[in-house]
Each structure stands twice: as C-alpha cells, then as structure tokens.
Design an enzyme around this catalytic site. Structure first.
Site, mmCIF file in Angstrom:
data_model
loop_
_atom_site.group_PDB
_atom_site.id
_atom_site.type_symbol
_atom_site.label_atom_id
_atom_site.label_comp_id
_atom_site.label_asym_id
_atom_site.label_seq_id
_atom_site.Cartn_x
_atom_site.Cartn_y
_atom_site.Cartn_z
ATOM 1 N NE ARG A 26 -4.283 -1.343 0.058
ATOM 2 C CZ ARG A 26 -4.424 -2.421 -0.710
ATOM 3 N NH1 ARG A 26 -3.411 -2.808 -1.480
ATOM 4 N NH2 ARG A 26 -5.541 -3.110 -0.711
ATOM 5 C CG HIS A 77 -2.531 -0.713 -7.056
ATOM 6 N ND1 HIS A 77 -3.030 -0.022 -5.981
ATOM 7 C CD2 HIS A 77 -2.563 -2.027 -6.692
ATOM 8 C CE1 HIS A 77 -3.352 -0.859 -5.015
ATOM 9 N NE2 HIS A 77 -3.068 -2.090 -5.423
ATOM 10 C CD GLU A 96 -2.407 3.289 -5.921
ATOM 11 O OE1 GLU A 96 -1.390 3.019 -5.260
ATOM 12 O OE2 GLU A 96 -3.325 2.480 -6.147
#
Length: 329
Positions: free
Chosen positions: A234, A281, A262
């Site tokens: 994360r 991601h 993000e």
C-alpha cells in the site's frame, strides 16, 4: 430482487459480476464517481468495491446495505469501524494474488538491479549503450530483506532465495517461533537491523494506523548506499516526500507498484525520477487472478444476500454484536 452497487473496477467490464448477480435475480449498478456512489448508496443492498473509498458518509446513506465486499485483500479504503457500528458485514478475498504479487516483486527487483529500463530506453531512442551511473548488480550474495511474512512475504522469500539472494526477514511471528523459520530464510532480524544490512528491502505488511509511513526519513537514512526499496503493498506504507532527497542524490532507488497519493498526479516528480520504477498498481493482475477476484468478491456479496456466511469476514464481531443487519448461517 436486491441491488448490488459496484464502486469501481480495474478491468474492462463487470461481466462476471453481472452474470452471477442476474443468475441470482439481482441487479448491478456501477458508480461513475464518488458523488455518484453517494447518490446510489440508498439503493444498495450490497456494495462491491475495488479502489474507491467507501467512507462513513456512504455507509450512513446505505440504509439497506447488508454487506461491503472488497475486491482484494486490504480493506483500508473501507470505513470498517463505521460498517461494524451499523451492523454491515465486510468481506475480502485473501491470498487471491499471492503468486502474482510475488512475481511482480521479483520483476521489479530484476528490472532495477539489471538496469533494464535505461537499456530499453537506449535502444528505443536509437542508441545502444544505456546511460547509467553504475553497472548492473550481481544478484547472488546480495541481501534481500522482507518486512512482513504472510503468504506474499513467504512467496517472495522463496523466489529471492532461488535467485541466490541471502534472504533476511523482519517478522514478529517468526521471531517468536524460531522453529517456524523456513529454509529459504537465512536470518530473522528486527526492522532496523534489516534496513541496515539489506541491499533490497521489500514491504509486505497491511496498511493501518501502526504501519502508515512505516518507512520515513529516519528509516531511509538507515538503508545502505545503493539499496533498493520495493513497495507492492500500500502506498501509505512509505512517506513519499521523504524519498525525494534520497532519490535525487542517487543514494537509494525505489520500485513501486503503489504510491501515496494514488494515482500520482501527471506532473508528480516521482514519475520522471531516474532512480524510480513505478507501475500503476497492477501487481495483483493476471488473466487468472482477475477472474478469481471478481468471482470470489461477488460470491461473498451474494452469500450474505442469500443469508449465508461469506468465505472471509473482516469484522466477525458484527455477528455477535446483536446489531447485524444480516443473519448469515
């Protein structure tokens, strides 16, 4: 007929979800924005979410909602505490992408230590020799540090050992039970010692209040000159701005599949840093994992709607609290 609201997806269409829902005679609605999600919330009997935040405001508005099902492992984008207060079951899909994330971790490692990006850029630009400050590293004998030793950390350790790295691990569970240390792990260290000895540091812990900015300026300063930091967990595990002086000086390199914020703004300095490889991601994704993810997450939501337990419950205390909106058997 129940209504399942999907907050967002990371694949072309919700065809799998729609097929499963229609077979159970339920409908699917797909939110197009945060505002649209809030508007749809009162219609939701269940919510499926990938990356979009499901805050308390949405949960409060979703007065019919029995469950929130996460496409994935981590639930840091869901206000689990508020869901629990409201009697809403939260589920996730653990370990669906262990192999993919471990593979991606090693891919980032190899791409960085073998200087693949400068080499590809050189040939695409009509040149031949990449412009780099140092030659590629020999992998055998380098120290690969794994912080967190769940399923993904274990899979990464196995792969790193196969490439000849000396694998060291920071894990309270392994430190407490030395007999459980697998043969792929050379040493179990505390985090600070790992940071000091590792040539590669890879993060495999969940994001919560205790792990946010697990790696900040102080931790980066402890790392060896020339070390590589990898984060496929994360974005919030790493203080992004603390990276900047270390990367600009050339002292450290990073390979990130997750970032904070993000997505990164289009003009963010990290996108153009020659000391960074950033992927959007995608470590979890493969043809097999995406089908498994969509199927299992949808099945979790459908189970609750049918009065059954989902395969994985994040907040099981809801079932004994006396305020559960559902009564899965």
């Amino acid at each position: 007929m129940a209504t399942i609201v999907i907050t967002d997806i990371a694949w072309p269409s919700p065809a799998i979800e729609t097929g499963l829902a229609h077979a159970a005679r339920h409908e699917i609605l797909l939110a197009e924005s945060d505002e649209h999600l809030l508007a749809l919330a009162p219609q939701a009997d269940a919510i499926l979410t990938c990356f979009r935040r499901v805050p308390g405001e949405v949960l409060d508005a979703a007065e019919r909602c029995l469950t929130v099902a996460r496409y994935g492992v981590g639930v840091d984008n869901i206000d689990v505490a508020r869901a629990t207060d409201l009697g809403i079951l939260v589920s996730n899909v653990p370990e669906f992408c262990t192999e993919e994330v471990a593979d991606h971790t090693l891919a980032l490692t190899l791409a960085t230590l073998r200087n693949l990006v400068p080499a590809v850029d050189a040939t695409r630009g009509g040149g031949w020799m990449p412009q780099t400050q140092s030659p590629p590293r020999r992998l055998r004998g380098l120290v690969f540090g794994v912080i967190g030793f769940g399923a993904t950390g274990r899979a990464v350790a196995e792969r790193a050992a196969a490439f000849g790295f000396e694998v060291v691990v920071s894990s309270r569970a392994l430190a407490a039970e030395p007999a459980a240390v697998p043969p792929t792990v050379a040493r179990v260290l505390d985090r600070d010692d790992l940071l000091r000895v590792a040539d590669v540091v890879s993060l495999h812990v969940p994001l919560n209040a205790q792990t946010r900015h697990l790696i900040g300026a102080g931790q980066l300063a402890q790392m060896k000159d020339g070390a590589l930091l990898i984060n496929v967990g994360r974005g919030g595990l790493v203080d992004t701005e603390a990276l900047r002086p270390e990367l600009e000086s050339g002292r450290l390199r990073v390979a990130l599949d997750v970032t904070d914020p993000e997505p990164l703004p289009a003009d963010h300095w990290l996108r153009s840093s020659p000391a960074a490889i950033v992927t959007p991601h995608v470590a979890f994704a493969s043809d097999g994992s995406l089908v498994e993810l969509a199927t299992k997450a949808t099945s979790n939501a459908l189970a609750v709607l049918a009065g059954r337990r989902p395969s994985s419950i994040v907040n099981p205390e809801v079932l004994t609290s006396g305020i559960s909106r559902s009564n899965p058997q």
